[in-house]
Design an enzyme around this catalytic site. Structure first.
Site, PDB file in Angstrom:
ATOM      1  N   GLU A 234       7.169 -21.896   7.987  1.00  0.00           N
ATOM      2  CA  GLU A 234       8.167 -21.263   9.022  1.00  0.00           C
ATOM      3  C   GLU A 234       8.981 -21.775   9.942  1.00  0.00           C
ATOM      4  O   GLU A 234       9.147 -21.277  10.794  1.00  0.00           O
ATOM      5  CB  GLU A 234       6.348 -20.814   9.684  1.00  0.00           C
ATOM      6  CG  GLU A 234       6.360 -22.064  10.196  1.00  0.00           C
ATOM      7  CD  GLU A 234       4.590 -21.185  11.465  1.00  0.00           C
ATOM      8  OE1 GLU A 234       4.649 -21.396  12.124  1.00  0.00           O
ATOM      9  OE2 GLU A 234       3.413 -20.128  10.177  1.00  0.00           O
TER      10      GLU A 234
ATOM     11  N   GLU B 118       0.531  -1.406  -0.006  1.00  0.00           N
ATOM     12  CA  GLU B 118      -0.540   0.036   0.130  1.00  0.00           C
ATOM     13  C   GLU B 118       1.167   1.153   0.132  1.00  0.00           C
ATOM     14  O   GLU B 118       0.713   2.429  -0.362  1.00  0.00           O
ATOM     15  CB  GLU B 118      -1.204  -0.037   1.196  1.00  0.00           C
ATOM     16  CG  GLU B 118      -2.089  -1.531   1.012  1.00  0.00           C
ATOM     17  CD  GLU B 118      -3.036  -1.069   2.408  1.00  0.00           C
ATOM     18  OE1 GLU B 118      -2.529  -0.581   3.353  1.00  0.00           O
ATOM     19  OE2 GLU B 118      -4.079  -2.325   2.141  1.00  0.00           O
TER      20      GLU B 118
END
Length: 272
Positions: free
Chosen positions: A112, A81
């Site tokens: 992960e 953004e």
């Protein structure tokens, strides 16, 4: 001392499946009200982080977010953004998620769990001592994030962490630990809820404040936003009308000619 994950403690609510829709919504909302207060308590650490990020970025440094699952997705979201909101190239704030872009939509098995892959992913971007690495993990224990922070700090890179548990492994590896203690989730262990909301708030605070201090906002307006759709072109045109006192058509033409409200305002003032 045993590390206790407050974020994974049993919900304060039970028998959720027996609750009415109204009561479920009220319960979730009541829990969400706690998030802003938890973030407020973390402001001193957030301030400490931003005050060190700004001079680094003025010298060409970047912000890297790293996380897995929801935490990783929120980092990528905030990074994505920055260009449309502030007109910055997408190379200044970079979100990295365990498992790569595929993991944005689908879980990647065991992505992960490796302590070394996070650093390898960062090395692809040539991360260096001008940059800042922010590790995001609600649990505070994600190996992918812990390992990346540890190695980055050893290389003299500014490190910070955002977690929902006190004294977590990622906090111990980070130079600036940000701990947002929101308590147990409405659905036990569902860190996409309060923890995710708080993470989004903190990431917004970090990048918005940084971009303002870097001069990407004028007054209270996004004068550097990308003109990527009709709504934003109209918003930019109205900025010029308010700032320069032009008619709509003239302001619109000037905006499109220069590509951003800031450039248009600067060019107009230079001529007049």
């Amino acid at each position: 001392m045993t590390f206790i994950k407050i974020s994974e403690q049993p919900s304060l609510y039970d028998n959720l499946e027996k609750m009415s829709i109204h009561d479920l919504l009220v319960g979730i909302n009541n829990e969400d009200k706690k998030v802003a207060l938890a973030v407020e308590k973390a402001i001193p650490q957030i301030e400490k982080l931003v005050s060190q990020i700004v001079p680094r970025m003025e010298e060409g440094g970047r912000i890297f977010y790293i996380g897995a699952g929801t935490s990783g997705r929120l980092g990528v979201l905030d990074a994505s953004e920055i260009p449309p909101t502030f007109g910055m190239p997408n190379t200044y704030v970079i979100g990295i998620i365990a498992g790569g872009d595929k993991a944005l939509r689908n879980p990647v098995e065991k992505a992960e769990d490796d302590l070394e892959i996070g650093w390898k992913d960062l090395m692809e971007y040539g991360i260096n001592e001008k940059d800042t690495l922010i590790g995001i993990a609600a649990s505070g224990t994600t190996p992918y994030v812990v390992g990346a922070l540890k190695i980055a700090r050893e290389h003299g890179i500014l490190t910070a962490s955002i977690s929902s548990n006190p004294d977590s492994p990622i906090a111990r590896e980070a130079e600036i630990p940000i701990e947002m203690i929101v308590g147990p989730e409405f659905v036990t262990g569902s860190s996409r809820m309060k923890s995710g909301t708080g993470q989004k708030m903190i990431l917004n605070m970090i990048t918005t404040t940084t971009m303002i201090k870097l001069g990407r906002v004028k007054g209270n307006r996004m004068v550097n936003m990308q003109l990527s759709n009709a709504k934003l072109v109209d918003r930019g045109t109205r900025m010029l009308i308010e700032e320069l006192g032009l008619e709509y058509d003239e302001a619109n033409k000037l905006l499109l000619e220069h590509g951003s409200a800031k450039k248009a305002i600067d060019a107009y003032k230079e001529k007049h």
